[in-house]
Design an enzyme around this catalytic site. Structure first.
Site, short mmCIF file in Angstrom:
data_model
loop_
_atom_site.label_atom_id
_atom_site.label_comp_id
_atom_site.label_asym_id
_atom_site.label_seq_id
_atom_site.Cartn_x
_atom_site.Cartn_y
_atom_site.Cartn_z
CB SER A 8 -0.89 0.03 1.24
OG SER A 8 -1.42 1.33 1.41
CG HIS A 31 -3.75 -1.48 -1.68
ND1 HIS A 31 -4.90 -2.21 -1.95
CD2 HIS A 31 -4.10 -0.63 -0.68
CE1 HIS A 31 -5.88 -1.82 -1.15
NE2 HIS A 31 -5.42 -0.86 -0.36
CG ASP A 33 -4.98 2.65 0.62
OD1 ASP A 33 -5.96 1.89 0.58
OD2 ASP A 33 -3.85 2.30 1.00
CG MET A 35 -8.10 7.39 2.10
SD MET A 35 -7.25 7.42 3.69
CE MET A 35 -6.50 5.79 3.68
CG HIS A 64 -9.03 0.29 -0.57
ND1 HIS A 64 -8.44 0.14 0.66
CD2 HIS A 64 -10.38 0.26 -0.36
CE1 HIS A 64 -9.39 0.02 1.58
NE2 HIS A 64 -10.57 0.09 0.99
CG MET A 66 -11.06 3.46 1.96
SD MET A 66 -9.50 3.36 2.85
CE MET A 66 -8.38 3.42 1.45
CG MET A 135 -11.64 -2.59 4.85
SD MET A 135 -10.02 -2.29 4.08
CE MET A 135 -9.20 -1.32 5.36
CG ASP A 173 -6.11 -2.67 3.12
OD1 ASP A 173 -5.05 -2.42 3.75
OD2 ASP A 173 -6.69 -1.83 2.40
C1 DX5 Z 1 -6.09 1.75 5.47
C2 DX5 Z 1 -5.67 1.42 4.07
C3 DX5 Z 1 -4.58 0.44 4.01
C4 DX5 Z 1 -3.31 0.86 4.72
C5 DX5 Z 1 -2.72 -0.39 5.32
O1 DX5 Z 1 -7.33 2.34 5.46
O2 DX5 Z 1 -6.76 0.89 3.32
O3 DX5 Z 1 -4.31 0.03 2.67
O4 DX5 Z 1 -2.35 1.49 3.94
O5 DX5 Z 1 -1.60 -0.06 6.05
P1 DX5 Z 1 -0.91 -1.08 7.04
O6 DX5 Z 1 -0.50 -2.28 6.24
O7 DX5 Z 1 0.22 -0.30 7.60
O8 DX5 Z 1 -1.95 -1.46 8.08
ZN ZN Z 2 -6.29 -0.04 1.39
#
Ligand code: DX5
Ligand code: ZN
Length: 223
Positions: A8, A31, A33, A35, A64, A66, A135, A173
């Site tokens: 990620s 990956h 993210d 947000m 991903h 969010m 999750m 994740d």
């Molecule tokens: C959190 C993200 C993850 C995050 C995971 O909301 O969706 O992808 O980066 O990070 P680690 O592996 O450090 O928990």
């Molecule tokens: Zn993620």
């Protein structure tokens, strides 16, 4: 079945993504993210950044989302060439319709559920998706500890996928690292997001190999 390790980039250097992609070149997917400071209390980047990332890396992006109002925004990521687009079931009016839309555009379609969301209703329509993301932390931030109670959903989904021989990747994740990945794999996950566990390592490529070996051992020891 072989484990996929998807680092990620939430834990990468936000002004050096292209350089950091080079340090994880042996990963399976990257990956990404997204947000929006609404669906989750954190803000990263949006469509223009993701579109550009998919241009500069030959690796498939595992996006991903969010974000809220995802029925409106998710198709743009597929149109921009993202290999896989995963949206949160909690943010969609009609997850099956959105998945069909994403697939029609040419992306893999993933559905994600937060720790407090039941998996049952999505198991009934699992064939509509290419990936189920369970999750293992509350979405929003890297570096949190895995929530053990979420693993029951992983085991349940694995039983369904195997019983019906579905071609669906089962992703986890949040809080995945070398201390737990083998066990989580043995419970049924095959696709692993790891942010801090990869980016904090001195040798990221070596850590990716290490995580993949451990996950594959867990897959072999499923019963
Ligand atoms: C959190 C993200 C993850 C995050 C995971 O909301 O969706 O992808 O980066 O990070 P680690 O592996 O450090 O928990
Ligand atoms: Zn993620």
């Amino acid at each position: 079945m072989s484990a996929r390790i998807n680092p990620s980039i939430l834990s990468a250097d936000f002004v050096n993504f292209e350089r950091d992609f080079g340090s994880i070149a042996n990963c399976d997917l990257i990956h990404v993210d997204v947000m929006d400071n609404n669906f989750v209390p954190n803000l990263t980047f949006g469509l223009p950044m993701v579109a550009r990332m998919q241009q500069v890396t030959p690796k498939p992006l595992d996006v991903h989302l969010m974000i809220s109002n995802v029925d409106k925004w998710a198709p743009g990521y597929a149109e921009a060439g993202a290999y896989s687009v995963t949206f949160h079931a909690e943010a969609s009016e009609n997850p099956v319709a959105l998945a069909r839309n994403l697939r029609a555009i040419g992306a893999r379609a993933g559905v994600a559920i937060k720790p407090g969301t039941d998996v049952e209703q999505y198991l009934d329509v699992l064939q509509e998706f290419d990936q189920l993301l369970v999750m293992t932390v509350e979405p929003g931030f890297g570096g949190q500890s895995l929530i053990e109670a979420t693993l029951e959903k992983v085991a349940k989904a694995r039983r369904k996928i195997d019983a019906e021989k579905l071609d669906v990747w089962l992703q986890v994740d949040g809080g995945i690292d070398e201390t737990n990945i083998e066990r989580v794999a043995s419970l049924g996950a095959d696709t692993f997001v790891a942010g801090s566990a990869v980016f904090k390592a001195d040798d990221r490529a070596k850590q990716i190999e290490n995580l993949r070996d451990l996950a594959n051992a867990g897959i072999r020891h499923r019963h």
